[in-house]
Design a protein around this motif. Sequence first.
Motif, PDB file in Angstrom:
ATOM      1  N   THR A  37       0.852  -1.181   0.000  1.00  0.00           N
ATOM      2  CA  THR A  37       0.000   0.000   0.000  1.00  0.00           C
ATOM      3  C   THR A  37       0.890   1.234   0.000  1.00  0.00           C
ATOM      4  N   ASP A  38       0.584   2.174  -0.855  1.00  0.00           N
ATOM      5  CA  ASP A  38       1.306   3.444  -0.912  1.00  0.00           C
ATOM      6  C   ASP A  38       0.676   4.365   0.133  1.00  0.00           C
ATOM      7  N   PHE A  39       1.143   4.236   1.385  1.00  0.00           N
ATOM      8  CA  PHE A  39       0.535   4.992   2.473  1.00  0.00           C
ATOM      9  C   PHE A  39       0.705   6.503   2.346  1.00  0.00           C
ATOM     10  N   PRO A  40       1.857   7.034   1.944  1.00  0.00           N
ATOM     11  CA  PRO A  40       1.935   8.495   1.799  1.00  0.00           C
ATOM     12  C   PRO A  40       0.867   9.052   0.855  1.00  0.00           C
ATOM     13  N   THR A  41       0.647   8.379  -0.261  1.00  0.00           N
ATOM     14  CA  THR A  41      -0.379   8.839  -1.199  1.00  0.00           C
ATOM     15  C   THR A  41      -1.771   8.647  -0.606  1.00  0.00           C
ATOM     16  N   LEU A  42      -1.997   7.514   0.043  1.00  0.00           N
ATOM     17  CA  LEU A  42      -3.283   7.274   0.695  1.00  0.00           C
ATOM     18  C   LEU A  42      -3.571   8.358   1.732  1.00  0.00           C
ATOM     19  N   TYR A  43      -2.612   8.648   2.603  1.00  0.00           N
ATOM     20  CA  TYR A  43      -2.813   9.671   3.640  1.00  0.00           C
ATOM     21  C   TYR A  43      -3.119  11.027   3.006  1.00  0.00           C
ATOM     22  N   SER A  44      -2.355  11.377   1.993  1.00  0.00           N
ATOM     23  CA  SER A  44      -2.533  12.669   1.334  1.00  0.00           C
ATOM     24  C   SER A  44      -3.896  12.796   0.663  1.00  0.00           C
ATOM     25  N   ASN A  45      -4.267  11.794  -0.118  1.00  0.00           N
ATOM     26  CA  ASN A  45      -5.547  11.846  -0.830  1.00  0.00           C
ATOM     27  C   ASN A  45      -6.728  11.798   0.129  1.00  0.00           C
ATOM     28  N   PHE A  46      -6.633  10.972   1.150  1.00  0.00           N
ATOM     29  CA  PHE A  46      -7.690  10.906   2.161  1.00  0.00           C
ATOM     30  C   PHE A  46      -7.847  12.271   2.827  1.00  0.00           C
ATOM     31  N   ALA A  47      -6.741  12.847   3.260  1.00  0.00           N
ATOM     32  CA  ALA A  47      -6.784  14.140   3.953  1.00  0.00           C
ATOM     33  C   ALA A  47      -7.454  15.208   3.083  1.00  0.00           C
ATOM     34  N   LYS A  48      -7.039  15.293   1.845  1.00  0.00           N
ATOM     35  CA  LYS A  48      -7.615  16.304   0.950  1.00  0.00           C
ATOM     36  C   LYS A  48      -9.114  16.115   0.790  1.00  0.00           C
ATOM     37  N   ARG A  49      -9.554  14.873   0.648  1.00  0.00           N
ATOM     38  CA  ARG A  49     -10.980  14.617   0.424  1.00  0.00           C
ATOM     39  C   ARG A  49     -11.850  14.878   1.658  1.00  0.00           C
ATOM     40  N   VAL A  50     -11.261  14.777   2.855  1.00  0.00           N
ATOM     41  CA  VAL A  50     -12.054  15.039   4.057  1.00  0.00           C
ATOM     42  C   VAL A  50     -11.815  16.434   4.620  1.00  0.00           C
ATOM     43  N   GLU A  55      -0.392  16.756   5.846  1.00  0.00           N
ATOM     44  CA  GLU A  55       0.580  16.555   6.924  1.00  0.00           C
ATOM     45  C   GLU A  55      -0.091  16.104   8.221  1.00  0.00           C
ATOM     46  N   ILE A  56      -1.341  16.496   8.420  1.00  0.00           N
ATOM     47  CA  ILE A  56      -2.045  16.120   9.651  1.00  0.00           C
ATOM     48  C   ILE A  56      -2.177  14.606   9.741  1.00  0.00           C
ATOM     49  N   VAL A  57      -2.631  13.977   8.680  1.00  0.00           N
ATOM     50  CA  VAL A  57      -2.838  12.520   8.690  1.00  0.00           C
ATOM     51  C   VAL A  57      -1.497  11.787   8.764  1.00  0.00           C
ATOM     52  N   SER A  58      -0.528  12.263   8.001  1.00  0.00           N
ATOM     53  CA  SER A  58       0.792  11.632   8.007  1.00  0.00           C
ATOM     54  C   SER A  58       1.447  11.738   9.385  1.00  0.00           C
ATOM     55  N   THR A  59       1.422  12.921   9.970  1.00  0.00           N
ATOM     56  CA  THR A  59       2.012  13.134  11.290  1.00  0.00           C
ATOM     57  C   THR A  59       1.291  12.322  12.353  1.00  0.00           C
ATOM     58  N   TYR A  60      -0.026  12.270  12.269  1.00  0.00           N
ATOM     59  CA  TYR A  60      -0.825  11.485  13.210  1.00  0.00           C
ATOM     60  C   TYR A  60      -0.358  10.035  13.219  1.00  0.00           C
ATOM     61  N   LYS A  62       2.563   8.804  12.182  1.00  0.00           N
ATOM     62  CA  LYS A  62       3.943   8.702  12.682  1.00  0.00           C
ATOM     63  C   LYS A  62       3.994   8.794  14.198  1.00  0.00           C
ATOM     64  N   GLN A  63       3.230   9.717  14.764  1.00  0.00           N
ATOM     65  CA  GLN A  63       3.272   9.926  16.215  1.00  0.00           C
ATOM     66  C   GLN A  63       2.572   8.818  16.998  1.00  0.00           C
ATOM     67  N   ILE A  65       2.076   5.464  15.849  1.00  0.00           N
ATOM     68  CA  ILE A  65       2.213   4.200  15.133  1.00  0.00           C
ATOM     69  C   ILE A  65       2.077   2.971  16.042  1.00  0.00           C
ATOM     70  N   ASP A  66       2.709   2.980  17.207  1.00  0.00           N
ATOM     71  CA  ASP A  66       2.616   1.804  18.089  1.00  0.00           C
ATOM     72  C   ASP A  66       1.190   1.613  18.604  1.00  0.00           C
ATOM     73  N   ALA A  67       0.543   2.679  19.032  1.00  0.00           N
ATOM     74  CA  ALA A  67      -0.840   2.585  19.515  1.00  0.00           C
ATOM     75  C   ALA A  67      -1.780   2.129  18.404  1.00  0.00           C
ATOM     76  N   ILE A  68      -1.532   2.582  17.197  1.00  0.00           N
ATOM     77  CA  ILE A  68      -2.349   2.183  16.047  1.00  0.00           C
ATOM     78  C   ILE A  68      -2.154   0.698  15.766  1.00  0.00           C
ATOM     79  N   MET A  69      -0.911   0.248  15.710  1.00  0.00           N
ATOM     80  CA  MET A  69      -0.622  -1.148  15.388  1.00  0.00           C
ATOM     81  C   MET A  69      -1.086  -2.114  16.475  1.00  0.00           C
ATOM     82  N   LEU A  70      -1.105  -1.657  17.719  1.00  0.00           N
ATOM     83  CA  LEU A  70      -1.529  -2.517  18.828  1.00  0.00           C
ATOM     84  C   LEU A  70      -3.037  -2.454  19.069  1.00  0.00           C
ATOM     85  N   GLY A  71      -3.760  -1.703  18.237  1.00  0.00           N
ATOM     86  CA  GLY A  71      -5.204  -1.625  18.372  1.00  0.00           C
ATOM     87  C   GLY A  71      -5.681  -0.717  19.485  1.00  0.00           C
TER      88      GLY A  71
END
Length: 195
Positions: A37-50, A55-60, A62-63, A65-71
């Motif tokens: 999955t091309d996550f940078p493009t996904l984050y960017s396109n998602f952010a623009k559409r909503v 940078e908000i989605v990408s930074t979110y 990155k900051q 990542i562990d909490a996201i991956m652990l559910g």
Amino acid sequence: NKNFQPRRPSWSARCFGFAKCMIKTLIFDIGKVVMTTDFPTLYSNFAKRVGLEPEIVSTYHKQNIDAIMLGQIDLAKFWTDMISFGANLHINMQQVWIEEGLKNRTTNHELLTAINNWRGKYLVGTLTNVSQTRVLLDEQNNLYSNFDFCLLSCREHLQKPDPKFYQLALKVGGSLPEQAIFIDDKKNSSQQREI
């Protein structure tokens, strides 16, 4: 030569030819192995559409990542956090995520065909660090139906390289460590572990 020390062969070489060491379980990572999955493009396109800055989605991610991956950050929290950052309340964010995610991923069809051919000969599973937002995409592709078992970090609350995650895979796969092969795109995740 008295100082000669023979090199210890890898476990696969040690097991070659011995029935007690036969491989029973194949365990695959998903990201960059079965699906990319091309996550940078996904984050960017998602952010623009909503209605957010990319940078908000990408930074979110990155900051957190562990909490996201652990559910620890589930889908409801993710959408709520996006709204708190200013996402448009009148847009179905989950649908936008799915649409953008499916446009920005590539399936390794050759490997999936091989995996399905190996099922029946081996128990075939997946052990992967994954967010609930990526699970949405994987489920849209019906990806998990290609495996006999799926261990997802966001559901098991464990992630690679935690030895407990690998131990769980061996338990579910009914295998000893020398009876399993793990295929991953990251060398530190696929090296032999003390489990």
